[in-house]
Write an enzyme that holds these catalytic residues in place. Structure first.
Site, short mmCIF file in Angstrom:
data_model
loop_
_atom_site.label_atom_id
_atom_site.label_comp_id
_atom_site.label_asym_id
_atom_site.label_seq_id
_atom_site.Cartn_x
_atom_site.Cartn_y
_atom_site.Cartn_z
N ASN A 58 -32.18 -48.07 -5.49
CA ASN A 58 -32.38 -47.35 -4.23
C ASN A 58 -32.20 -48.34 -3.07
OD1 ASN A 58 -33.22 -45.87 -2.04
ND2 ASN A 58 -35.14 -45.19 -2.95
N CYS A 61 -33.99 -46.38 0.99
CA CYS A 61 -35.32 -45.88 1.34
C CYS A 61 -35.58 -46.11 2.82
CB CYS A 61 -36.39 -46.59 0.50
SG CYS A 61 -38.06 -46.03 0.88
N LYS A 95 -28.52 -45.09 -5.03
CA LYS A 95 -28.97 -44.00 -4.14
C LYS A 95 -28.58 -44.33 -2.72
CE LYS A 95 -32.83 -40.86 -3.37
NZ LYS A 95 -34.20 -40.51 -3.79
N GLY A 146 -35.46 -32.10 2.79
CA GLY A 146 -35.30 -30.64 2.85
C GLY A 146 -34.05 -30.20 3.56
N GLY A 174 -32.18 -30.70 0.13
CA GLY A 174 -32.12 -29.33 0.61
C GLY A 174 -31.92 -28.27 -0.46
#
Length: 241
Positions: A58, A61, A95, A146, A174
């Site tokens: 990742n 972040c 990521k 989201g 989302g």
């Protein structure tokens, strides 16, 4: 609790489903230095790399102290070169951040493709407050998940599918319905992750999405999800099914 404690907690556990391990830079001032940050990743990687079904690096972040230094291609090269020295039998994913401009994204992918990266997660949270989907006042720090991040994540996903042929892409951001998941699949995702949708709609959302995907695939004449991967992406003609 840290990577060492979590490794000990999970070492003798057996799961019926694949469990992914995700590592990020520790959230403190000491890891802001590039060398220290790389060593921090390496230490965590050495603990978890052979524990789960796959390991996520990742680099995006939005909540760690010092920002996201490894979204710089030169620093990412140094990080992945270090991790290449550590043994693992598991796939490695990176990521990515949804706020990356396309030139930077292309540069990061070019670096990752020179290392043992087998896939990408698209995407992490957005930090951009100049987003027309934000309807309410939000804190000035941290990342947003989201529906706010969905268009950005889908744009990123589509680009990665074009720039990294043959790699596995996990779509994230989302997902509140089967239609949301299906859109990511048709843009190039082979797998889908979610959390915000499940928080608002409950764990039954996962079953609803799976049932809905069966309906959508049947509607469009597909026998399985692999046939739908990337069909809405301009790069589809260049990608194996």
């Amino acid at each position: 609790d840290g990577a060492r404690a979590i490794t000990e907690r999970l070492r003798d556990k057996h799961f019926a489903i694949p469990i992914g391990m995700s590592i990020a830079k520790t959230n403190n001032r000491a890891t802001c230095d590039t060398d220290n940050g790389i060593q921090d990743y390496a230490k965590a990687f050495s603990h978890v790399a052979n524990l789960g079904a796959y390991t996520t690096i990742n680099i995006s972040c939005p909540n760690t102290f010092g920002g996201e230094p490894f979204t710089d291609p030169d620093r990412l090269e140094r990080l992945l070169s270090r991790l290449d020295q550590l043994p693992t039998t598991k796939p490695i994913f990176i990521k990515l951040a949804p706020d990356l401009d396309m030139d930077t994204l292309d540069s990061l992918i070019a670096v990752a493709e020179q290392h043992r990266v087998q896939g990408y997660i698209c995407s992490n949270l957005t930090k951009n407050r100049n987003n027309p989907l934000i309807k309410d006042q939000v804190p000035t720090y941290g990342g947003l998940s989201g529906k706010v991040v969905e268009p950005l994540a889908n744009k990123l996903l589509a680009r990665v599918y074009q720039q990294a042929p043959g790699k596995i892409i996990i779509g994230c951001g989302g997902v509140f319905s089967a239609e949301d998941a299906y859109k990511k699949i048709r843009l190039g995702a082979a797998l889908v992750q979610l959390i915000t949708g499940m928080i608002y709609q409950g764990p039954q959302l996962i079953g609803q999405i799976n049932q809905g995907l069966v309906r959508l695939l049947k509607r469009d004449g597909y026998k399985n999800i692999s046939q739908a991967i990337g069909v809405d992406n301009p790069a589809k003609s260049r990608r194996p099914v």
